[in-house]
Design a protein around this motif. Structure first.
Motif, PDB file in Angstrom:
ATOM      1  N   UNK A 110      40.031  33.142  50.369  1.00  0.00           N
ATOM      2  CA  UNK A 110      41.349  33.334  49.755  1.00  0.00           C
ATOM      3  C   UNK A 110      41.857  31.960  49.324  1.00  0.00           C
ATOM      4  N   UNK A 111      41.028  31.246  48.594  1.00  0.00           N
ATOM      5  CA  UNK A 111      41.291  29.834  48.266  1.00  0.00           C
ATOM      6  C   UNK A 111      42.280  29.656  47.125  1.00  0.00           C
ATOM      7  N   UNK A 278      39.512  37.468  47.910  1.00  0.00           N
ATOM      8  CA  UNK A 278      40.741  38.199  47.591  1.00  0.00           C
ATOM      9  C   UNK A 278      41.784  37.242  47.047  1.00  0.00           C
ATOM     10  N   UNK A 279      42.746  37.799  46.290  1.00  0.00           N
ATOM     11  CA  UNK A 279      43.836  37.002  45.741  1.00  0.00           C
ATOM     12  C   UNK A 279      43.485  36.368  44.408  1.00  0.00           C
ATOM     13  N   UNK A 280      44.197  35.275  44.074  1.00  0.00           N
ATOM     14  CA  UNK A 280      44.036  34.593  42.781  1.00  0.00           C
ATOM     15  C   UNK A 280      42.589  34.284  42.429  1.00  0.00           C
ATOM     16  N   UNK A 281      41.787  33.981  43.448  1.00  0.00           N
ATOM     17  CA  UNK A 281      40.437  33.475  43.196  1.00  0.00           C
ATOM     18  C   UNK A 281      39.446  34.584  42.880  1.00  0.00           C
ATOM     19  N   UNK A 282      39.795  35.841  43.170  1.00  0.00           N
ATOM     20  CA  UNK A 282      38.846  36.947  43.045  1.00  0.00           C
ATOM     21  C   UNK A 282      38.892  37.580  41.665  1.00  0.00           C
ATOM     22  N   UNK A 294      40.955  39.429  37.127  1.00  0.00           N
ATOM     23  CA  UNK A 294      41.477  38.409  38.042  1.00  0.00           C
ATOM     24  C   UNK A 294      42.980  38.334  37.805  1.00  0.00           C
ATOM     25  N   UNK A 295      43.743  38.742  38.795  1.00  0.00           N
ATOM     26  CA  UNK A 295      45.192  38.849  38.662  1.00  0.00           C
ATOM     27  C   UNK A 295      45.849  37.713  39.429  1.00  0.00           C
ATOM     28  N   UNK A 296      46.688  36.938  38.734  1.00  0.00           N
ATOM     29  CA  UNK A 296      47.266  35.729  39.317  1.00  0.00           C
ATOM     30  C   UNK A 296      48.685  35.966  39.827  1.00  0.00           C
ATOM     31  N   UNK A 301      47.773  39.104  46.059  1.00  0.00           N
ATOM     32  CA  UNK A 301      47.594  38.380  47.317  1.00  0.00           C
ATOM     33  C   UNK A 301      48.155  39.161  48.498  1.00  0.00           C
ATOM     34  N   UNK A 302      49.154  39.992  48.234  1.00  0.00           N
ATOM     35  CA  UNK A 302      49.756  40.799  49.288  1.00  0.00           C
ATOM     36  C   UNK A 302      48.894  42.010  49.637  1.00  0.00           C
TER      37      UNK A 302
END
Length: 410
Positions: A110-111, A278-282, A294-296, A301-302
């Motif tokens: 989750x970087x 998961x999150x921004x990086x996925x 890829x959703x920023x 993230x939640x």
């Protein structure tokens, strides 16, 4: 951790990382969890950094995902200020910057992302600011004062929210954008114009179709912006918001498949079966849209960590298929956006409500089907808009535009 059993390791002590740890415990997992982050601040939420916290309306303590004691109480080992420098998928280990090594049973990345840097001379001076971390928001907040000359490079969500906060503080604000309108790639011309009008109405100097050539300064501190056409603008601070790049260096070096983020399947599993993201990086395959996305935004993230946790525990029905969602607050305008409409991927925009009065819903359609919807100062409509998207049924555009027709009947 019982015996010598390896823990689940989460790299990235972010909202996503903290929520994954919470979801693992909520699902009944009793093994070891190690949450590692390079920041010294315990996991926190980022939206307030350009909204309530930047405006001085939210306390720092309100940013955090969990109270300090939560991690010990839930037997989560929290390692802060500890960058991970390498991943060895064959040995299933992560190497820390202090030469420490931790073995893992499963690994979740989750970087997140990092702000893109402005590639012009003078961009390394003091007073050139970016927004990603809480200390970044503190630095920007410190320069937002009455009469301060603030130049914002980039008219995306971050740039516009910072501009709104700066105007609320009484600063003089100039927004510099290479495209013809703010948020043009995200919203298209019809809706982007709403945000141009909004910021002009609040006294922002909008400069479109311009390119920054240099940031000028003296004694290592920025004092202005020089544009490609030779125009020079004085600035006490320059805030750069030209997008973010997913933090994929670790994954790439480890041999994971990377393409605009860490590529995953619908279970958030990477090309290595023991590693998830998961999150921004996925860049995750989304079954509803039949493509990788890829959703920023905060909602990813939640919510993605709930799926990641179940997948890490081997639950085959763990599929991430939530429709993308984000929100923004600027001046007296609040909005929610749900769905996904890429540039050139829709054939019309339908408005319902008062666009001039900034109380409306905009719908992006393709072939009569709703791809996305954005409600502006209209509330409690996200669920029916989401249902229109998920159903994939064709709608009557005339009824869709008519505020007297319930969204369930269009």
């Amino acid at each position: 951790m019982a015996g010598s059993e390896r823990p689940i390791v989460i790299v990235g002590a972010s909202l996503g990382g903290a929520k994954a740890a919470e979801a693992l415990r909520g699902a009944g997992y009793r093994g070891g969890i190690v949450l590692i982050g390079e920041e010294h601040e315990r996991p926190y939420e980022r939206p307030p950094l350009s909204k309530g916290y930047l405006l001085g309306k939210e306390a720092r303590e309100k940013l955090h995902v969990h109270p300090p004691q939560w991690y010990a109480e839930h037997d989560v080992t929290l390692r802060l200020g500890t960058p991970v420098v390498a991943i060895d998928p064959a040995a299933r280990t992560v190497t820390l910057a202090d030469d420490g090594e931790i073995g893992y049973h499963k690994l979740l990345l989750t970087t997140g992302s990092a702000p893109r840097r402005l590639p012009v001379p003078g961009a390394d001076q003091d007073g050139v600011l970016y927004l990603r971390r809480v200390e970044d928001s503190d630095r920007i907040k410190a320069v937002l004062r009455p009469g301060a000359r603030i130049a914002v490079v980039g008219a995306g969500w971050i740039g516009l929210e910072v501009a709104a906060a700066a105007r609320a503080a009484g600063a003089e604000v100039t927004v510099l954008e290479s495209l013809e309108l703010p948020l043009l790639r995200v919203l298209g011309r019809e809706v982007a114009q709403v945000f141009a009008d909004l910021h002009r109405d609040h006294g922002v100097n909008l400069r479109f179709g311009v390119h920054v050539a240099e940031l000028t300064g003296a004694d290592g501190t920025v004092s202005g912006v020089k544009l490609a056409d030779g125009t020079e603008l004085a600035a006490d601070a320059v805030v750069v918001g030209i997008g973010i790049s997913p933090a994929t260096a670790l994954a790439e070096a480890a041999g994971l498949e990377v393409d605009n983020g860490i590529k995953t399947d619908q279970h958030l599993r990477t090309s290595d079966p023991d590693v998830y993201a998961a999150g921004d990086v996925a860049n995750a395959y989304h079954p509803l849209f039949d493509r990788h996305l890829r959703v920023e935004h905060w909602a990813n993230a939640l919510n993605q960590p709930q799926t990641a946790a179940r997948a890490l525990l081997g639950q085959p029905d763990a599929v991430y298929d939530r429709v993308p969602y984000f929100f923004s607050d600027q001046y007296d305008l609040g909005l929610e956006y749900v769905g996904y409409a890429e540039p050139g991927g829709y054939d019309r925009v339908v408005f319902r409500g008062d666009v001039a009065g900034r109380e409306f819903i905009a719908f992006w359609l393709s072939g009569g089907r709703v791809l996305a919807g954005m409600n502006v100062n209209v509330w409690d409509v996200v669920d029916p808009v989401r249902e229109l998207i998920v159903s994939r049924r064709e709608v009557d555009a005339g009824r869709l535009a008519d505020p007297t027709v319930p969204l369930t009947d269009v």
